[in-house]
Enzyme design. Structure first.
Site, PDB file in Angstrom:
ATOM      1  N   GLU A 263      86.388  36.946  29.665  1.00  0.00           N
ATOM      2  CA  GLU A 263      85.028  36.722  30.174  1.00  0.00           C
ATOM      3  C   GLU A 263      84.764  37.560  31.420  1.00  0.00           C
ATOM      4  OE1 GLU A 263      84.612  32.491  30.679  1.00  0.00           O
ATOM      5  OE2 GLU A 263      84.837  32.077  28.540  1.00  0.00           O
TER       6      GLU A 263
ATOM      7  N   GLU B  39      87.874  31.079  21.653  1.00  0.00           N
ATOM      8  CA  GLU B  39      88.186  29.802  22.309  1.00  0.00           C
ATOM      9  C   GLU B  39      87.147  28.763  21.915  1.00  0.00           C
ATOM     10  OE1 GLU B  39      88.561  29.936  26.585  1.00  0.00           O
ATOM     11  OE2 GLU B  39      89.537  31.907  26.530  1.00  0.00           O
TER      12      GLU B  39
END
Length: 503
Positions: free
Chosen positions: A118, A265
């Site tokens: 991220e 995820e």
């Protein structure tokens, strides 16, 4: 030269086969853990539970070595700290590939590299070097003739899409348009996929009751409460599907070809603080089992129904060393001793993982420590459980936790006394499980395992699809296929509108 061409062609064919065999479920392995098991034990847990895909957040040498010769598909990670150096140096990228990828092939089945975690939302100052890092790593793979086997991408957070609902009007944050465009061009040019971290738990909490929890947990909703996109009239049975579709539509805004989305995820915490009432064992069990069923039905979201969604559960173990709210440290589906926090079904047959023919009694996750201590004292005393194995220096002493010792004592009592009315309760601090909690040389009473490790590894084939085919070729078929291809090549020589809730 001919051998290189042949090898590259074989890997390309395998890549095509893999993408056509339907969705798979993998699991993330974090390492911010106080009592992280030995890597050999971690791999034994993975194999025993028929997990065929794992994602590492780094490129740990011990874990990559332990995964050798298992057939398990491995995604290795470039850490956020490494992105800065690799993004500024082609030679550093080449050295990273040589050290962390090429050195373990072909024994360790590395199939993907995740560049950072991220990056755009976590460390925005690194954004200018993210795509250069991806390009340098890819060039290093090409130089080693590994680009057919290994894909490169960069996991992104749903925070990158400020208004994901309805999916049809979702767009990426325009602040990052230049970088995102370059990422999408890279993925398109290298035939890779978009890595997305999608957490309906966070979406449900942030929206503060706007959406029903059933929507976040994949539970069926009555027709009058279904979530409908007003522009496409697509019905969304889950927030997960809506998040994936929001990503597809955000990608489409850049006029690229369709780039598959892989969810790197997703999960649900099973324990939270007093202000986190939805982080429960029941909700975590419901979410992850429904996620598995959703992925293994081999269909895509409403806008891309023919592209199966692959997903990695977050995560294997609790990462108790992480900071933040209580829930942040309680996403693990397994305890370090290999027993599961709650039953999981890793196939469409609804059979729980582990040894389904046996029942074990273990300490309930999150049970009151005072009650646990009383339970252990009773089991080892009046209950006449044999607690020798949890004494210092004995095989079940480590990890030296009340939870672990209670599980062993409770189970020893239960196995001996259940035939004459003994129960698995201990003042509400115990639960039964079908999963064998044995680990290492610690063998729980009632286990059918006879090996030195407490698991009987099964073949690491992929999840079984509704049609009954594995997502991996079985070894005899694979060998025949390789032989045939070898002979052949030798012969040839050569958008912002609120969701509408239909009432």
């Amino acid at each position: 030269m001919m051998l290189k061409i042949w090898a590259g062609s074989i890997l390309l064919i395998f890549g095509m086969l893999s993408s056509s065999l339907g969705g798979y479920v993998g699991i993330n392995i974090g390492t911010d853990i106080s009592n992280l098991p030995a890597t050999s034990d971690v791999v034994a847990i993975i194999k025993a539970n028929q997990i065929t895909h794992v994602r590492l957040f780094d490129a740990d040498a011990h874990m990559l070595t332990a995964l050798a010769d298992t057939g398990i598909e491995v995604m290795v990670g470039v850490t956020n700290e490494e992105v800065l150096g690799i993004g500024g140096s082609a030679s550093e990228a080449a050295a990273w590939i040589n050290k962390n990828v090429a050195a373990y092939l072909p024994s360790t089945n590395i199939t993907a590299i995740s560049v950072g975690s991220e990056v755009l939302t976590a460390i925005p100052n690194a954004a200018p070097v993210l795509v250069p890092a991806m390009n340098y790593l890819h060039k290093a793979l090409v130089a080693s003739n590994l680009n057919y086997q290994i894909k490169i991408s960069a996991p992104q957070s749903m925070d990158l899409i400020p208004k994901p609902f309805p999916p049809s009007t979702a767009t990426f944050n325009s602040t990052w348009n230049s970088t995102i465009f370059q990422i999408l061009q890279f993925l398109e040019n290298t035939n890779s996929y978009f890595m997305l971290n999608a957490y309906p738990y966070h979406g449900y909490i942030i929206n503060d009751g706007i959406f029903p929890i059933d929507y976040a947990l994949f539970r069926p909703m009555t027709s009058v409460k279904q979530i409908v996109d007003p522009n496409t009239l697509f019905h969304y049975d889950s927030m997960f599907d809506a998040m994936v579709d929001a990503t597809y539509n955000s990608i489409a805004a850049f006029n690229t070809s369709t780039i598959p989305v892989v969810v790197t995820e997703s999960g649900w915490p099973w324990l939270g603080g007093v202000d986190e009432p939805d982080a429960t064992v029941d909700n975590a069990e419901t979410y992850n089992n429904n996620l598995i069923r959703r992925v293994l039905n081999n269909s895509g979201p409403p806008s891309q129904p023919t592209i199966p969604i692959n997903a990695y559960i977050y995560e294997l173990f609790n990462e108790d060393k992480r900071s933040g709210p209580v829930s942040k440290r309680n996403w693990g589906a397994f305890f370090p001793n290999g027993s599961s926090v709650y039953p999981l079904s890793l196939s469409t047959s609804d059979n729980s993982i582990g040894n389904s023919s046996l029942g074990f009694c273990v300490a309930r996750p999150g049970a009151d420590s005072t009650k646990l201590q009383s339970g252990v004292s009773w089991a080892c005393g009046q209950g006449q459980a044999n607690c020798t194995a949890i004494q210092s220096g004995q095989p079940c002493y480590l990890p030296d936790t009340l939870q672990n010792h209670a599980s062993y004592a409770y189970n020893d009592y239960y196995q001996k006394m259940k035939s004459v009315g003994g129960t698995c309760d201990f003042d509400g601090t115990a639960i039964t499980t079908k999963n064998d909690p044995s680990y290492g040389s610690c063998i729980f009473t009632g286990s059918s395992n006879s090996s030195s490790f407490g698991f009987t590894p099964r073949s690491a084939y992929g999840p079984v699809s509704p049609m009954g085919y594995s997502s991996k070729l079985h070894i005899p078929v694979l060998g025949s296929f390789l032989f045939t291809m070898l002979v052949t090549f030798l012969v040839v020589d050569v958008h912002s509108i609120p969701f509408v809730i239909a009432y």
